[in-house]
Design an enzyme around this catalytic site. Structure first.
Site, PDB file in Angstrom:
ATOM      1  CG  ASP A 102      -2.067   0.960   1.123  1.00  0.00           C
ATOM      2  OD1 ASP A 102      -1.866   2.080   0.617  1.00  0.00           O
ATOM      3  OD2 ASP A 102      -3.188   0.595   1.519  1.00  0.00           O
ATOM      4  CB  SER A 150      -6.435   2.444   0.090  1.00  0.00           C
ATOM      5  OG  SER A 150      -5.134   2.956   0.238  1.00  0.00           O
ATOM      6  CB  THR A 203      -6.096  -2.856   1.401  1.00  0.00           C
ATOM      7  OG1 THR A 203      -5.610  -1.627   0.857  1.00  0.00           O
ATOM      8  CG2 THR A 203      -5.629  -4.004   0.523  1.00  0.00           C
ATOM      9  CD  GLU A 344      -2.940  -3.082   2.958  1.00  0.00           C
ATOM     10  OE1 GLU A 344      -3.198  -2.133   2.193  1.00  0.00           O
ATOM     11  OE2 GLU A 344      -3.599  -3.331   3.986  1.00  0.00           O
ATOM     12  CG  ASP A 349      -1.165   4.692   2.486  1.00  0.00           C
ATOM     13  OD1 ASP A 349      -1.078   5.433   1.493  1.00  0.00           O
ATOM     14  OD2 ASP A 349      -2.079   4.805   3.336  1.00  0.00           O
ATOM     15  CG  HIS A 353      -0.935   9.203   4.012  1.00  0.00           C
ATOM     16  ND1 HIS A 353      -1.589  10.019   3.112  1.00  0.00           N
ATOM     17  CD2 HIS A 353      -1.441   7.949   3.822  1.00  0.00           C
ATOM     18  CE1 HIS A 353      -2.461   9.299   2.411  1.00  0.00           C
ATOM     19  NE2 HIS A 353      -2.390   8.046   2.821  1.00  0.00           N
ATOM     20  CG  ASP A 392      -3.218   0.829  -2.513  1.00  0.00           C
ATOM     21  OD1 ASP A 392      -2.009   1.140  -2.514  1.00  0.00           O
ATOM     22  OD2 ASP A 392      -3.930   0.871  -1.483  1.00  0.00           O
ATOM     23  CG  HIS A 393      -2.527   4.650  -3.574  1.00  0.00           C
ATOM     24  ND1 HIS A 393      -1.654   5.156  -2.637  1.00  0.00           N
ATOM     25  CD2 HIS A 393      -3.543   4.077  -2.869  1.00  0.00           C
ATOM     26  CE1 HIS A 393      -2.121   4.910  -1.426  1.00  0.00           C
ATOM     27  NE2 HIS A 393      -3.266   4.247  -1.533  1.00  0.00           N
ATOM     28  CG  HIS A 503      -3.167   8.367  -2.091  1.00  0.00           C
ATOM     29  ND1 HIS A 503      -4.322   7.612  -2.131  1.00  0.00           N
ATOM     30  CD2 HIS A 503      -2.650   8.196  -0.844  1.00  0.00           C
ATOM     31  CE1 HIS A 503      -4.501   7.014  -0.967  1.00  0.00           C
ATOM     32  NE2 HIS A 503      -3.502   7.360  -0.171  1.00  0.00           N
TER      33      HIS A 503
END
Length: 599
Positions: A102, A150, A203, A344, A349, A353, A392-393, A503
């Site tokens: 993620d 996500s 997710t 995951e 992620d 952030h 996912d990104h 993102h």
């Protein structure tokens, strides 16, 4: 020309058997312009021996090529004797492990690779395990934005459909879409989810729940344990998020009601573990009774850089992954079907952030270790299996470059500045909060000394903090502003750049256990094609599951006596789900908001 002159012409020619006779004939032909036909008797045994050797070599080479092609096809179609592909469709018993990194973009790999090489003194050829298994890239846009979240990203993986940001396996027309996990369960596979964030986060939720808005984590928790139109669809869940399973009358709860979802899970047959001791009692999967629910943190499991200092409290991603693999493998040992497992690396992620390079490199390394463990499992297991991984990104708009001054930048970044950091910026911010809440009437100078020596020097490995940086921390003592300040201090020294706390739209990498295991994903693809590959590999029918979800869901809603839909609160009418948004003066509005905030 005299014969003697002809002999002189042939003196420099290379000698060989029959060279005298053959040479004379060839020179006669050249000098007279008349070709003298040769009889069969001029080709003796040596000539025919050479012809035979050449013919044999030619045939042998062709045979080797044919055998190699057949072997390659056999290996790609039937990697193990238990399963494979037949007539264009998969056949036999097989396992599917899908890994999600993620928020991990291509630069996350570059940064972590260099960090690892510097930290461990490795040669440049010594790369990550992930580097050796990249097969393609994925495009990530959702139906409502070129930058996905996500929820929409995971819906593409789970359902094989694009949807709007915030959708948990719900389509833009507000109807549920059947997921690969649900379809796998109905087809006889065992299923599992392993994460380092809340098990109710976007997710994992997209594989076993359906709600209109990702924020409805209380409802997601209920659906994951079986309060769901299809009943229980998950056999194993390991991660964090315990607060969403506890009634709001209990300490540590974050639910909005008094439902005891853990008790509900036990009624549905789940075994439950919630601490390190009980996790260790699972014996890496050999002592598990399925279904199993393991919730090892109130919210998210700490970043790996912090968790490693609390190993007696929290299991790692790698430990949970190996436990899940062993448990699901053992549970399907005598079954005709294998298992589907989603793993995951959730907090890559979160590090993005927070714009925290220290947290990110350790999260990527933890994910890389888990990836290697899955490869080892597949290599040793008797059942055919495939590992596919992607993100996912990307999060943070990360760049391993940063211009610190107005003058033209030097082409450098410094991974060695991340090596001495012992904690994440988030952890340091909470240490500061706890210190401020527990401090006596200490002077401002003492507090500044604590920030310099304990948080910056011991925590980040930064020994040259300016007075302005220390004052900035004091001016923003709450955890989230403070964590951003700590992250910026270390990012500037490492010359790591970030363009957002959100993102980005960058394409992300696709990985596989081997290219031959996931040929349809080689190259550049839409993220929905990853979901379609999982569906095809497990030979699942998602349309049937979607139809059943709608029918049973409608029945539940008709019996609800006016209560909310089983998919939660509906979206407001102004929420965009199907069309790309366009510029509406956001830049000017953001400046106005910033001006209001500063004044």
């Amino acid at each position: 020309m005299a014969r003697g002159e002809q002999a002189m012409l042939s003196q420099d020619r290379p000698s060989s058997e029959n060279s005298d006779e053959r040479g004379v004939e060839e020179e006669d032909a050249l000098l007279t312009g008349q070709h003298k036909s040769q009889t069969a008797s001029s080709y003796g045994w040596p000539f025919w021996r050479e012809v035979g050797i050449f013919a044999w070599a030619l045939i042998a080479t062709a045979a080797v090529i044919v055998i190699a092609v057949m072997y390659q096809h056999q290996q790609s179609s039937h990697p193990k004797s238990t399963g494979g592909w037949k007539n264009g469709k998969p056949s036999g018993k097989r396992n599917m492990i899908f890994m999600v990194s993620d928020g991990m973009g291509p630069t996350s790999l570059s940064m972590t690779r260099s960090f690892r090489q510097i930290e461990s003194g490795l040669l440049l050829e010594n790369v990550l395990v992930l580097d050796q298994h990249m097969i393609g890239t994925s495009r990530t846009r959702s139906t409502s934005s070129l930058i996905t979240d996500s929820a929409a990203g995971a819906t593409a993986f789970s359902c094989g459909h694009k949807s709007y940001n915030g959708a948990i396996s719900v389509l833009p027309d507000h109807t549920p879409c059947g997921t690969v996990l649900e379809a796998a369960k109905k087809a006889g596979y065992m299923t599992g989810l392993v994460v380092t964030t809340r098990i109710t986060d976007a997710t994992p939720a997209c594989f076993a729940a359906h709600v209109n808005k990702r924020a409805e984590e209380d409802r997601i928790a209920e659906q994951e344990i079986g309060d769901h139109p299809l009943g229980r669809v998950v056999d194993l869940m390991l991660g964090g998020g315990r607060c969403h399973f506890l009634p709001n009358t209990t300490d540590g709860s974050c639910r909005g009601d008094d439902k005891d979802v853990i008790s509900m899970a036990k009624v549905n047959g789940f075994s439950y573990v919630d601490d390190r001791k009980s996790f260790d009692g699972l014996n890496v999967g050999s002592s598990i009774k399925l279904p199993l629910l393991g919730l090892f943190a109130s919210t998210d499991i700490p970043y790996e850089v912090d968790r490693r200092n609390m190993n007696d409290v929290y299991p790692s991603l790698d430990e949970m992954a190996r436990t899940a693999l062993a448990a699901l493998s053992d549970a399907t040992r005598d079954s005709d079907q294998g298992f589907f497992l989603m793993i995951e690396g959730s907090r890559i992620d979160h590090a993005g952030h927070g714009n925290d390079p220290v947290a990110q490199v350790h999260e990527v390394l933890a994910y890389d270790k888990a990836f290697a463990s899955v490869l080892e499992f597949l290599d040793k297991d008797d059942v055919e299996g495939v590992l596919v991984g992607t993100s996912d990104h990307e999060t943070g708009g990360l760049a391993t470059a940063r211009q610190l001054h107005a003058s033209y930048p030097v082409y450098k970044w410094f991974p060695d500045m991340l090596v001495n950091a012992t904690h994440s910026s988030e952890n340091l911010a909470y240490q500061l909060r706890d210190h401020l809440e527990g401090k006596d009437s200490s002077s401002g100078d003492t507090l500044k000394q604590y920030i310099r020596e304990i948080l910056l020097e011991e925590g980040l490995g930064v020994y040259d903090a300016t007075d302005e940086e220390v004052d900035s921390i004091l001016d923003h003592p709450d955890p989230w502003p403070a964590s951003y300040v700590f992250a910026d201090i270390i990012s500037r020294r490492a010359q790591v750049g970030w363009s957002t706390h959100g993102h980005s739209a960058v394409d992300v990498n696709i990985y596989a256990s081997h290219p031959k295991h996931a040929r349809p994903l080689i190259g550049n693809h839409e993220n929905t094609e990853v979901g379609n590959f999982i569906r095809d590999y497990l030979d699942l029918n998602l349309e049937v599951v979607t139809k059943e979800l709608k029918e049973r869901g409608d029945l539940l809603d008709s019996q609800s006596n006016g209560a909310e839909s089983w998919m939660g609160k509906p979206l407001s009418e102004d929420v965009n789900t199907e069309e790309m948004d366009h510029y509406h003066g956001e830049f000017k509005r953001s400046l106005e908001l910033e001006h209001q905030h500063l004044h």
